[in-house]
Design a protein around this motif. Sequence first.
Motif, short mmCIF file in Angstrom:
data_model
loop_
_atom_site.label_atom_id
_atom_site.label_comp_id
_atom_site.label_asym_id
_atom_site.label_seq_id
_atom_site.Cartn_x
_atom_site.Cartn_y
_atom_site.Cartn_z
N SER A 76 -3.80 7.97 -6.22
CA SER A 76 -3.20 6.65 -6.38
C SER A 76 -1.89 6.76 -7.15
CB SER A 76 -4.18 5.71 -7.10
OG SER A 76 -5.32 5.47 -6.29
N VAL A 77 -1.00 5.80 -6.95
CA VAL A 77 0.37 5.94 -7.45
C VAL A 77 0.68 4.89 -8.50
CG1 VAL A 77 1.09 6.98 -5.28
CG2 VAL A 77 1.36 4.52 -5.60
N GLU A 104 -2.93 1.43 -6.58
CA GLU A 104 -2.10 1.55 -7.78
C GLU A 104 -2.90 2.08 -8.97
OE1 GLU A 104 0.46 -1.18 -10.93
OE2 GLU A 104 -0.41 -2.11 -9.14
N ALA A 105 -2.34 3.07 -9.63
CA ALA A 105 -2.93 3.63 -10.84
C ALA A 105 -2.17 3.13 -12.06
CB ALA A 105 -2.88 5.16 -10.79
N THR A 106 -2.71 3.39 -13.25
CA THR A 106 -2.08 2.98 -14.49
C THR A 106 -2.27 4.05 -15.55
OG1 THR A 106 -2.16 1.38 -16.33
CG2 THR A 106 -4.18 1.70 -15.09
N GLY A 111 -9.35 5.50 -14.55
CA GLY A 111 -10.31 5.01 -13.57
C GLY A 111 -10.05 3.60 -13.09
N CYS A 112 -9.03 2.92 -13.64
CA CYS A 112 -8.73 1.55 -13.23
C CYS A 112 -7.65 1.58 -12.16
CB CYS A 112 -8.25 0.72 -14.42
SG CYS A 112 -7.92 -1.00 -14.02
N LEU A 113 -7.98 1.05 -10.99
CA LEU A 113 -7.05 1.01 -9.86
C LEU A 113 -6.91 -0.42 -9.38
CD1 LEU A 113 -8.58 3.99 -7.79
CD2 LEU A 113 -6.75 4.12 -9.52
N TRP A 114 -5.78 -0.70 -8.74
CA TRP A 114 -5.57 -2.00 -8.11
C TRP A 114 -5.16 -1.80 -6.66
CZ3 TRP A 114 -3.45 -1.27 -13.08
CH2 TRP A 114 -3.98 -2.08 -14.07
N ASN A 115 -5.54 -2.76 -5.84
CA ASN A 115 -5.09 -2.84 -4.46
C ASN A 115 -3.80 -3.66 -4.47
OD1 ASN A 115 -4.73 -3.24 -1.73
ND2 ASN A 115 -6.81 -3.94 -1.33
N SER A 116 -2.67 -3.00 -4.31
CA SER A 116 -1.38 -3.65 -4.54
C SER A 116 -0.48 -3.57 -3.32
CB SER A 116 -0.67 -2.99 -5.74
OG SER A 116 -1.43 -3.10 -6.92
N ASN A 117 0.53 -4.44 -3.34
CA ASN A 117 1.56 -4.41 -2.29
C ASN A 117 2.92 -4.57 -2.95
OD1 ASN A 117 1.41 -4.54 0.89
ND2 ASN A 117 3.23 -5.69 0.26
#
Length: 348
Positions: A76-77, A104-106, A111-117
């Motif tokens: 993830s980016v 999306e990573a942070t 371990g926390c990811l988001w589905n982003s655009n």
Amino acid sequence: MRAYPKFRACAAHVSAVFLDAERTVDKAVSLIGEAARAGAAIIAFPESFVPGFPIWAALQAPIRGHDLFRALAAQSVEVPGPEVRRLCEAARRHGIMVSVGISEATTASVGCLWNSNLLIGADGAILNHHRKLVPTFFEKLIWANGDAAGLTVTDTPIGRIGMLICGENTNPLARYALMAQGEQVHISSYPPTWPTRDPGEAGRYDLTAAIRVRAGAHAFEAKVFNIVSSAVVDATMEAAIERLGADAVRILKDTPQGASMVLGPDAEPVGDVMTGDEGLLYADIDVGLTVEPKQFHDVVGYYNRFDIFRLEVDAAPREPIAITAGEGRSYPYDGELEPDPPRPHGTA
């Protein structure tokens, strides 16, 4: 006098190089150039295109998915980050806008990811960064809730652009929030498929049919053009799913896949509808064609009752910590140390 842009749009009906961010960005950069050479002013990539959609969450019990989740987290980016910078540079170099789905990573958590655009301008600037408000069904095992900081419409040379991710296009309040900000062009991003039942059972989810209904509904209700981009199942995804067993592979292959299309404000396709094999779909858009339908139903204008209905959106970003800047601690030191006071005899 108000001007209405005319432009060529491109919906990228393509697959990621599954769980490989670098190679997927390589592919995206190549397609960005191809779309620009074909005269497109914008190219829209599918949901979670970088580094691919976590379809395994639908195909096995959660206790079996740890290895694949670790692989997704590793690929993830971050925004900004090296992969995103490459996409921005490609947009700038080719003079084309880019909409791209990412996992999306942070730096705040491994371990926390988001589905982003992301919406990237033709100058390479990030114009909007939207995190999916609520992950859908089995996506909750992968991604965290987003916020409304990116639930906004961006004024661009090709019109006022809004974007929602997959199931968000079923949320009437999210869609209305974009309508009420003067949206003219909507971008919808989707995964390659959406397993909810065994493909042989009644009631299985037909992603193409669902896309056609919800994309048409938003185009018709908002009186906008809707650019829809769905991903494709390819050999790299199939190879990753093979480790889950033959039944998982069967479900993946037999579940109806998605479609890419561009719909006009009458909810009818502008040009072709693309399913199956990969390809780039082009459609010519005249934003001026959104004006006449507003005479019939303008739900953010005269065809509403704002004295009865009211929508309030909290667009504050949700961050794990808020640090208030201060002067910090002060440790004065003039370069000379005071001698220690004499101690009484016999003491340590």
